[in-house]
Design a protein around this motif. Structure first.
Motif, mmCIF file in Angstrom:
data_model
loop_
_atom_site.group_PDB
_atom_site.id
_atom_site.type_symbol
_atom_site.label_atom_id
_atom_site.label_comp_id
_atom_site.label_asym_id
_atom_site.label_seq_id
_atom_site.Cartn_x
_atom_site.Cartn_y
_atom_site.Cartn_z
ATOM 1 N N SER A 58 0.881 -1.185 0.078
ATOM 2 C CA SER A 58 -0.144 -0.029 -0.167
ATOM 3 C C SER A 58 0.898 1.342 -0.096
ATOM 4 N N ARG A 59 0.519 2.381 -0.870
ATOM 5 C CA ARG A 59 1.178 3.307 -0.895
ATOM 6 C C ARG A 59 1.218 4.376 0.501
ATOM 7 N N THR A 60 0.041 3.835 1.190
ATOM 8 C CA THR A 60 -0.133 4.569 2.192
ATOM 9 C C THR A 60 0.176 3.885 3.656
ATOM 10 N N ALA B 194 8.343 1.911 4.143
ATOM 11 C CA ALA B 194 8.319 2.586 2.631
ATOM 12 C C ALA B 194 7.688 1.539 1.591
ATOM 13 N N TRP B 195 6.707 2.121 0.929
ATOM 14 C CA TRP B 195 6.109 1.140 0.036
ATOM 15 C C TRP B 195 6.775 0.787 -1.123
ATOM 16 N N GLN B 196 7.734 1.707 -1.510
ATOM 17 C CA GLN B 196 8.635 1.195 -2.685
ATOM 18 C C GLN B 196 9.488 -0.031 -2.225
ATOM 19 N N VAL C 142 -10.600 -1.250 -6.972
ATOM 20 C CA VAL C 142 -10.099 -1.782 -5.901
ATOM 21 C C VAL C 142 -8.750 -2.018 -5.672
ATOM 22 N N PHE C 143 -8.207 -2.456 -6.958
ATOM 23 C CA PHE C 143 -6.699 -2.450 -7.029
ATOM 24 C C PHE C 143 -6.034 -1.557 -8.002
ATOM 25 N N PRO C 144 -5.464 -0.518 -7.816
ATOM 26 C CA PRO C 144 -4.880 0.364 -8.624
ATOM 27 C C PRO C 144 -3.795 -0.172 -9.189
ATOM 28 N N ASN C 145 -3.362 0.321 -10.319
ATOM 29 C CA ASN C 145 -2.210 -0.130 -11.199
ATOM 30 C C ASN C 145 -0.823 0.125 -10.418
ATOM 31 N N PRO C 146 -0.214 -0.919 -10.038
ATOM 32 C CA PRO C 146 0.937 -0.689 -9.184
ATOM 33 C C PRO C 146 2.273 0.019 -9.964
#
Length: 258
Positions: A188-190, A195-197, A252-256
């Motif tokens: 998750s980017r949030t 750190a999501w990266q 629901v699932f954004p493009n990663p």
């Protein structure tokens, strides 16, 4: 490790404060169970679920109970709280993987939450003939060990330096190296802890990333995560395909890779 991975910083204090969302995500999990129970039924193969830092099998009970209901032979790790690779933990996990696969006569899938996901990757590298697939939930395997808001806790409870955790030369080699089995990294980017990266896999013929909107502490029971885990586990052995985010799933699932 790339220069970018080495310079990653922990999530902001605001994101860390927003980790309280995990309780709401648990409520959402129970509220959406009727829909989640429409996911594909499993083929009965064994699934091992590994908890995150300082947590135990109690934290993974919702996910394990759900997967049991979908027809899998699910196990917790049974090693108490996860305080890092203290004496006996590494051997205990290796013995557990061998024991489960010997008893079931089938390869197992490993789902690891946060620190548990690091273990899952390494177990698959050491015992590839025993492991069917790996799914990590917010696991920082591709980042500087201090690119999390939990590294001081890790050092306190484990008794080792956080920087040493990413060498793991005696436990499967470099963490960032992709396991030799189908591997899915959910992130998750949030995320307010890691750190999501650093939680993203290098996409390949048998590796992928799935992004969700949510907290770090709620990843083990977030409805979207639970759906994705069930979808990945339901694939026939030897017939792995990337996650399909077409149709309603794109909401629901954004493009990663955006």
């Amino acid at each position: 490790m790339s220069m970018e991975a080495q310079t990653l910083r922990p999530p902001s204090r605001l994101l860390l404060l927003l980790e309280g969302r995990a309780l709401q995500e648990l409520g959402a999990f129970y509220a959406t169970l009727p829909l989640l129970n429409l996911t594909a039924t499993g083929d009965g193969h064994p699934v091992l679920v590994l908890p995150g830092l300082v947590t135990s099998d109690v934290s993974t009970k919702p996910l394990r109970s759900f997967l049991e209901g979908r027809g899998y032979a699910v196990s917790g790790w049974g090693l108490g709280r996860n305080y890092g690779l203290r004496e006996g933990v590494q051997d205990g996990m290796l013995d557990l993987v061998r024991k489960i696969t010997d008893e079931q006569g089938r390869k197992l899938s490993i789902v690891g939450w946060s620190l548990g996901g690091l273990y899952a990757r390494q177990l698959a590298k050491l015992l590839p003939d025993h492991v069917r697939s790996v799914i990590t939930l917010g696991s920082p395997f591709a980042a500087n060990p201090k690119a999390t808001n939990a590294w001081r806790v890790y050092e306190f409870v484990s008794g080792e330096r956080a920087d040493d955790a990413h060498t793991q030369s005696g436990f499967g080699g470099a963490l960032s190296e992709t396991p030799p089995v189908p591997t899915t990294a959910i992130f998750s980017r949030t995320d307010g802890v890691c750190a999501w990266q650093g939680c993203m896999e290098k996409p390949g013929s048998h590796s992928e990333n799935i992004e969700v909107y949510g907290s770090h502490c709620g990843l083990g029971h977030h409805p979207a995560v639970v759906y994705a885990v069930a979808d990945r586990l339901a694939q026939p052995e030897g017939a792995w395909q990337p996650f399909d985010r077409s149709g309603w799933r794109s909401l629901v699932f954004p493009n990663p890779n955006r």
